[in-house]
Design an enzyme around this catalytic site. Structure first.
Site, PDB file in Angstrom:
ATOM      1  N   LYS A 162       3.757 -10.963  -2.060  1.00  0.00           N
ATOM      2  CA  LYS A 162       1.882 -11.496  -1.417  1.00  0.00           C
ATOM      3  C   LYS A 162       3.182 -12.019  -0.240  1.00  0.00           C
ATOM      4  CE  LYS A 162      -1.135 -11.087  -2.064  1.00  0.00           C
ATOM      5  NZ  LYS A 162      -2.086  -9.808  -1.553  1.00  0.00           N
TER       6      LYS A 162
ATOM      7  N   HIS B 258      -5.151  -1.846  -7.737  1.00  0.00           N
ATOM      8  CA  HIS B 258      -4.901  -3.575  -7.496  1.00  0.00           C
ATOM      9  C   HIS B 258      -5.420  -4.941  -8.953  1.00  0.00           C
ATOM     10  CE1 HIS B 258      -7.920  -6.260  -6.840  1.00  0.00           C
ATOM     11  NE2 HIS B 258      -6.901  -7.252  -5.680  1.00  0.00           N
TER      12      HIS B 258
HETATM   13  O1  GKR Z   1      -3.974 -13.429  -6.144  1.00  0.00           O
HETATM   14  O2  GKR Z   1      -3.534 -14.268  -4.377  1.00  0.00           O
HETATM   15  C1  GKR Z   1      -4.192 -13.336  -5.238  1.00  0.00           C
HETATM   16  C2  GKR Z   1      -4.211 -12.003  -4.257  1.00  0.00           C
HETATM   17  O3  GKR Z   1      -4.089 -11.821  -3.338  1.00  0.00           O
HETATM   18  C3  GKR Z   1      -5.581 -11.184  -5.000  1.00  0.00           C
HETATM   19  O4  GKR Z   1      -6.214 -12.401  -4.941  1.00  0.00           O
HETATM   20  C4  GKR Z   1      -5.149 -10.281  -3.713  1.00  0.00           C
HETATM   21  O5  GKR Z   1      -6.828  -9.037  -4.708  1.00  0.00           O
HETATM   22  O6  GKR Z   1      -4.065  -9.171  -5.442  1.00  0.00           O
HETATM   23  C5  GKR Z   1      -4.532  -8.523  -4.458  1.00  0.00           C
HETATM   24  C6  GKR Z   1      -4.166  -7.703  -3.625  1.00  0.00           C
HETATM   25  O7  GKR Z   1      -3.584  -6.677  -3.676  1.00  0.00           O
HETATM   26  O8  GKR Z   1      -4.924  -8.369  -2.305  1.00  0.00           O
HETATM   27 MG    MG Z   2      -3.480  -6.260  -1.947  1.00  0.00          MG
END
Ligand code: GKR
Ligand code: MG
Length: 416
Positions: free
Chosen positions: A187, A314
């Site tokens: 991320k 996702h």
């Molecule tokens: O859990 O912080 C998180 C992610 O950013 C999630 O909310 C996203 O929806 O995993 C996700 C993504 O691939 O963007």
């Molecule tokens: Mg994403």
């Protein structure tokens, strides 16, 4: 078989401070657990987001489903549309994409209807979806930069602070040792681009055979994204949502060879048509929570095949009912060729009988049914519902939470 009762139970699960571009995870994440009971005594299960707009939608729709035939998904959709005539989205304004409440509510109830159908004929849900092309579903390790937890009211921390490239490599090592993941997703959009380039290079060095991805969630401008791609030549399997919006994705796509994936610019069929026309993405990440259920996610797979696009999956923070549903959808999507995302390793609670599902070599066996193949553990459900009442968190807002850690934080997309 007709629906005679519908129950929606909001729950909270202790979470840890995982950081993303828009902020940081709250002390708990919210889910809604759905039970749909028939006049024949079967109970179909579903799991979806538990934040306030979704929950209100589910609760308004629930009583209107009495008498519904679980085989009639058109009737399900029609009842939902007439119970929620004003429509609208489900996410807080600080989120980076929104999903229609009608689609999210439909998706949640559709899984419960399909679970019922599988239970009625004693077949796994993947058979209701056209059969399984695979029974072992590969998942990737989902790596986050994170803060050390400050508030232990609802649960302990995992791993402490992870805010450097080296610390993230150690996080990856632990995930691979424990779960056997064969691919890794970072991320991104959290540290300066140069530090995220260093992170990806160090991951490549440490794990030469793992497929690597980064998802900065629109954090970069097109020139920044191009620089990152050049610096990571040969490192990435794909790049997920590096820039903000369809047109920026199309502009970047024309400049690079690395495939672009998305769960932000293509979240509805209409967007898919635009993305194909503009050649903005090469991989669409499906998600049965908003792509109009399991049948919608499978239709998306077919559309991607026709358009010569890849399909991945996702995730958001979720529990075993969602994970089981992901496995059945993945089993029945022939062209799902990338390892699926999952947040599952980031918490340790479960609300299904038998406790947590276990990854082996980075993969899960599809539960063999009937239906989803999982059953509710009512004591565990009651415990997490009790936490929902105590925690008093009613919406997901990562930006608001970030201000507790960084009082001067300003949400900025793109940031670099
Ligand atoms: O859990 O912080 C998180 C992610 O950013 C999630 O909310 C996203 O929806 O995993 C996700 C993504 O691939 O963007
Ligand atoms: Mg994403």
């Amino acid at each position: 078989m007709k629906i005679k009762d519908v129950r929606v139970t909001p729950i909270a699960i202790p979470d840890v401070p995982l950081v993303n571009l828009k902020g940081v995870h709250q002390t708990v994440f919210l889910r809604a657990i759905i039970e749909v009971e028939t006049d024949s005594g079967l109970i179909g299960l579903g799991e979806t987001y538990g934040a306030k707009r979704t929950l209100t939608g589910l609760e308004r729709v629930a009583p209107t489903l009495i008498g519904l035939d679980p085989y009639n998904l058109h009737d399900l959709r029609a009842r939902i549309e007439s119970a929620l005539p004003e429509g609208g989205g489900i996410n807080a304004p600080t989120a980076l994409a929104d999903h229609k409440v009608v689609d999210v509510v439909y998706s949640a109830f559709e899984i419960a209807m399909l679970d019922l159908r599988g239970k009625e004929v004693s077949r796994p849900l993947y058979d209701i979806l056209g059969g399984a092309v695979r029974k072992s579903i590969p998942f990737g390790g989902y790596l986050f930069f994170k803060f050390a937890k400050q508030d232990f009211t609802f649960g302990p921390d995992i791993l402490g602070e992870v805010m450097t490239p080296d610390a993230l490599v150690e996080e990856a090592r632990g995930f691979i040792e424990e779960y056997g993941f064969k691919s890794l997703k970072v991320k991104g959009g959290v540290l300066e681009p140069d530090l995220e380039i260093e992170t990806m290079r160090k991951l490549r060095e440490a794990f030469p055979d793992h497929a690597l991805r980064i998802d900065p969630m629109g954090a970069w401008t097109v020139p920044t994204a191009k620089q990152v791609v050049d610096a990571l030549d040969g490192v990435l399997e794909y790049l997920e949502d590096p820039v903000k919006g369809m047109d920026a994705m199309a502009e970047l796509s024309a400049l690079i060879d690395v495939p672009l994936a998305t769960n932000l610019v293509v979240v509805e069929f209409e967007h898919a048509i635009e993305a194909i026309r503009k050649d903005a993405v090469q991989i669409i990440l499906s998600d049965h929570h908003y792509w109009r259920g399991a049948t919608g996610a499978i239709h998306l797979g077919q559309l991607c095949r026709a358009a010569d696009l890849g399909v991945g999956m996702h995730s958001n923070s979720h529990l075993g009912i969602s994970l089981a549903a992901m496995c059945h959808v993945a089993a029945a999507t022939p062209n799902l060729t990338f390892d699926c995302d999952t947040h599952y390793p980031w918490y340790d609670k479960e609300i299904i009988k038998g406790g947590r599902l276990t990854f082996k070599d980075g993969a899960l066996r599809v539960p063999e049914g009937p239906g989803l193949g999982v059953e509710l553990d009512y004591d565990a459900l009651a415990e997490q519902h009790d936490l929902y009442k105590r925690a008093m968190v009613r919406d997901r807002d990562d930006t608001d939470e970030m201000l507790k850690y960084r009082p001067d934080f300003v949400r900025k997309v793109p940031r670099w």
